[in-house]
Each structure stands twice: as C-alpha cells, then as structure tokens.
Write a protein that holds these residues in place. Structure first.
Motif, PDB file in Angstrom:
ATOM      1  N   SER A 219     -37.917   6.062  49.476  1.00  0.00           N
ATOM      2  CA  SER A 219     -36.781   5.251  49.036  1.00  0.00           C
ATOM      3  C   SER A 219     -37.200   3.802  48.815  1.00  0.00           C
ATOM      4  O   SER A 219     -38.152   3.320  49.439  1.00  0.00           O
ATOM      5  N   ALA A 220     -36.454   3.118  47.945  1.00  0.00           N
ATOM      6  CA  ALA A 220     -36.679   1.691  47.724  1.00  0.00           C
ATOM      7  C   ALA A 220     -35.799   0.840  48.630  1.00  0.00           C
ATOM      8  O   ALA A 220     -35.748  -0.385  48.487  1.00  0.00           O
ATOM      9  N   LEU A 221     -35.130   1.458  49.585  1.00  0.00           N
ATOM     10  CA  LEU A 221     -34.322   0.694  50.534  1.00  0.00           C
ATOM     11  C   LEU A 221     -35.180  -0.356  51.231  1.00  0.00           C
ATOM     12  O   LEU A 221     -36.313  -0.077  51.618  1.00  0.00           O
ATOM     13  N   PRO A 222     -34.672  -1.569  51.402  1.00  0.00           N
ATOM     14  CA  PRO A 222     -35.435  -2.622  52.096  1.00  0.00           C
ATOM     15  C   PRO A 222     -35.420  -2.377  53.602  1.00  0.00           C
ATOM     16  O   PRO A 222     -34.443  -2.678  54.275  1.00  0.00           O
ATOM     17  N   VAL A 223     -36.489  -1.820  54.125  1.00  0.00           N
ATOM     18  CA  VAL A 223     -36.517  -1.434  55.535  1.00  0.00           C
ATOM     19  C   VAL A 223     -37.771  -1.982  56.184  1.00  0.00           C
ATOM     20  O   VAL A 223     -38.859  -1.995  55.592  1.00  0.00           O
ATOM     21  N   TYR A 224     -37.624  -2.459  57.427  1.00  0.00           N
ATOM     22  CA  TYR A 224     -38.720  -3.100  58.141  1.00  0.00           C
ATOM     23  C   TYR A 224     -38.754  -2.610  59.590  1.00  0.00           C
ATOM     24  O   TYR A 224     -37.733  -2.176  60.136  1.00  0.00           O
ATOM     25  N   VAL A 225     -39.931  -2.709  60.199  1.00  0.00           N
ATOM     26  CA  VAL A 225     -40.061  -2.415  61.619  1.00  0.00           C
ATOM     27  C   VAL A 225     -40.343  -3.720  62.347  1.00  0.00           C
ATOM     28  O   VAL A 225     -41.089  -4.570  61.858  1.00  0.00           O
ATOM     29  N   GLU A 226     -39.713  -3.899  63.505  1.00  0.00           N
ATOM     30  CA  GLU A 226     -39.853  -5.148  64.248  1.00  0.00           C
ATOM     31  C   GLU A 226     -40.103  -4.845  65.720  1.00  0.00           C
ATOM     32  O   GLU A 226     -39.374  -4.061  66.347  1.00  0.00           O
ATOM     33  N   ASN A 227     -41.156  -5.438  66.266  1.00  0.00           N
ATOM     34  CA  ASN A 227     -41.429  -5.346  67.695  1.00  0.00           C
ATOM     35  C   ASN A 227     -40.579  -6.389  68.414  1.00  0.00           C
ATOM     36  O   ASN A 227     -40.609  -7.577  68.076  1.00  0.00           O
ATOM     37  N   ALA A 228     -39.816  -5.965  69.411  1.00  0.00           N
ATOM     38  CA  ALA A 228     -38.868  -6.868  70.069  1.00  0.00           C
ATOM     39  C   ALA A 228     -39.554  -8.082  70.686  1.00  0.00           C
ATOM     40  O   ALA A 228     -39.047  -9.208  70.591  1.00  0.00           O
ATOM     41  N   ALA A 229     -40.714  -7.882  71.315  1.00  0.00           N
ATOM     42  CA  ALA A 229     -41.411  -9.000  71.939  1.00  0.00           C
ATOM     43  C   ALA A 229     -41.921  -9.994  70.893  1.00  0.00           C
ATOM     44  O   ALA A 229     -41.857 -11.213  71.093  1.00  0.00           O
ATOM     45  N   GLU A 230     -42.414  -9.479  69.781  1.00  0.00           N
ATOM     46  CA  GLU A 230     -42.858 -10.356  68.701  1.00  0.00           C
ATOM     47  C   GLU A 230     -41.678 -11.112  68.099  1.00  0.00           C
ATOM     48  O   GLU A 230     -41.787 -12.295  67.769  1.00  0.00           O
ATOM     49  N   TYR A 231     -40.570 -10.412  67.959  1.00  0.00           N
ATOM     50  CA  TYR A 231     -39.381 -11.063  67.393  1.00  0.00           C
ATOM     51  C   TYR A 231     -38.925 -12.225  68.271  1.00  0.00           C
ATOM     52  O   TYR A 231     -38.508 -13.285  67.762  1.00  0.00           O
TER      53      TYR A 231
END
Length: 331
Positions: free
Chosen positions: A61-73
């Motif tokens: 899919s072309a959906l804008p999706v990202y993964v985020e590490n909570a500690a990094e965030y």
C-alpha cells in the motif's frame, strides 16, 4: 507435547479473530475522518511487532505508515507525528515506562491513539482514545488493523475472502503446524542448548519476529547470547564472522522479501556446517489459499519457535519466566 494446550490455543486465536468487528469500527471511523499518517509505536517486543506491521503495509500500500521506537521518540521526537496522526500501540501489562511516557507526549500533540492493551485497568489503557483489550495475539491484532486500513484504501479487495478463511481455518492450522514442528523443535533445542552465540536471520514480515526471537526469547528468557540479522544485510558484514562451527538459523518466509532469505540460505552451506533453514513453505496450512500464505507466514514462524522454546526451557532447566534484571532493578 510440552507446554501445549490445543483447545486453549485454538480458543485464543479464534478469540483474537472475533475482535475484527470492533477493530473495523475503530479503523473505519479513523479512516473516514481523515489522517495524515499512521505510526506503529512500541518498545522491545512491541517494537518488533510494529516493524512487522509496517513492513507488511509498505509492500502492499501507499499509505503513509511509519514505525517508531518509544524510547527514541522520547529523546528525538518526530515532526511527522502531528495532531492528525494515528498512533497504534500494544502492551501486555500497560505499565511499561517508555510507553506510558511516550503516549503521554502523543496525547499532548493531539494524535489519536489506538491501544491493544491486555489489562484494561492498566494506566496505559486509560490513556488511549480507542481501547481493544484481549490477551496475547499481538501480531494478529496489529495486522487486522493494517488490513482494514488497506481495505478502506482500496489496496485489499480480497479482504473478506481472506478473513473468511482465517476465521474458519487459521486457529486449527497453526495448532497443526506446532504439532508438525515438535520433533524438529526438540532436536534443535538439544543441538543449540549450549551455544555461545547464535545468529538468527530473516526478512520481510518475518523480520520483526526474528528480531524479537533473538532479543526477547533467547536473550531475555533463555539467557543465551544471540543476534538478529536482516537477510538483506547478512552478506554485507556478518558473513565474515561465520565459520564452520557458528550457529546460524535462517527463517525463510513467503512474502515479497523471500528472495533475500533464500539468498542467505543458498550461501551458508559453502562456509558453515551448523546452519538451520526454517522455511514456512514446508508446513501445511489447511484451508488457507496459497496466495494468502505470505500475509501470515510470520504466524507459522511463531508456532515453530514455540516448540523450540518449550524444549529448550526443559533441557536447560531454566524457566522462561525468570529475569535477572528486567523489572527487578531500576535503570
């Protein structure tokens, strides 16, 4: 079979699949209200599951999706995460420090939060905008949300047929995979119970599971040193430390990134005698159409590794529940 309750496992998977109506209602509301992007956020094992979901969506899919590490965030932030974003999280206890703090920051920004929290009374469960509470089966829940987003986006026209097959066959099929893998799991556990280092290699929607298996299972629960390597990177460094006696296991899935793991599997016999290839294609999934296997091959991986874990725990006389430091010491 060790630590195996067929009825309980079937009921658990079917119970997760029965959440679909609840999940569809949430995702449909979010989708048609509009959003700028989707973030799967986690830490440790939930970060691993988040990576799986994002890889899964990105290939379809072309959906804008990202993964985020909570500690990094918490340290770096992410300017792409706005008040129009959707954040999807999961937690067993609902009390993991990094997740509680990260969710608090997300709420300040105003993004909508979908939480799969096992304990509905937990602090984290009280902080999300949409709560789905059901124990375990994190990867199924994450992928159900992903599938509904893609269905609404016109990227998954086979959605209803796919879930009809899962509802009717998945739980029983996974139990049969686990039965079929038991003898292998026992043999593997005996061969690798004393490994000084074990490299686990995988790609695609298997990658998050491989990352988690090395870190959350072998290191955290079995206290065995291991390292996860993405198949695309294995031939760009790691191959130089592999010799005849190095323990290496390659998980070969059935999604778009299968060729990456096949390449590693083909290379290893030239330099190593202690390699293992675990290919989900070797296991039957009765009732599931071939074109759908790649979407759920990571679930087969877990069914197989559960057999390794059960035997390894018994052989090494080390209960997997015991921790040296995690939630034992402040850090």
């Amino acid at each position: 079979m060790l630590k195996f309750n067929e009825t309980k496992q079937i009921d658990s998977v079917n119970g997760a699949l029965q959440l679909r109506g609840e999940i569809e209602k949430i995702i449909d509301e979010i989708y048609f209200e509009g959003f700028d992007n989707i973030f799967y956020m986690g830490i440790g094992g939930t970060y691993a599951s988040s990576m799986q979901a994002v890889t899964y969506i990105t290939g379809k899919s072309a959906l804008p999706v990202y993964v985020e590490n909570a500690a990094e965030y918490l340290t770096t932030g992410n300017l792409k995460l706005t008040s129009k974003s959707v954040v999807i999280i999961s937690s067993v206890t609902g009390s993991t420090e990094e997740m509680v703090r990260a969710v608090s920051r997300v709420k300040e920004i105003g993004a909508r939060i979908v939480g799969f929290i096992d304990v509905k009374e937990a602090p984290l469960a009280q902080s999300v905008d949409y709560l789905v509470s059901y124990p375990a089966n994190e990867q199924i829940k994450f992928f159900m949300a992903a599938d509904r987003f893609m269905f609404n986006n016109g990227d998954f026209p086979q959605y209803e047929q796919f879930y009809t097959e899962l509802d009717e066959h998945l739980a029983k099929a996974l139990v049969e995979v686990e039965k079929a893998a038991d003898a292998f799991g026992e043999k593997f556990a005996h061969e690798h119970k004393d490994d000084s280092m074990h490299y686990f290699v995988g790609a695609g929607n298997h990658w998050g599971a491989v990352y988690s298996y090395a870190m959350c299972y072998w290191e955290e629960q079995h206290w065995l040193r291991s390292k996860s390597i993405h198949s695309s990177e294995f031939l760009h460094g790691t191959l130089e430390v592999i010799d005849r006696d190095t323990a290496v296991t390659v998980f070969v899935g059935e999604d778009e990134q299968r060729p990456l793991s096949e390449r590693v599997a083909k290379f290893l016999p030239r330099i190593c005698s202690r390699y293992t290839i675990i290919d989900t294609k070797d296991y039957e999934l009765e009732g599931i159409s071939p074109e759908y296997r790649g979407r759920i091959s990571h679930l087969l991986l877990r069914a197989i590794t559960q057999r390794i874990d059960a035997h390894l725990e018994k052989i090494n006389c080390h209960p997997m529940e015991i921790r040296r430091y995690y939630r034992q010491l402040d850090y």
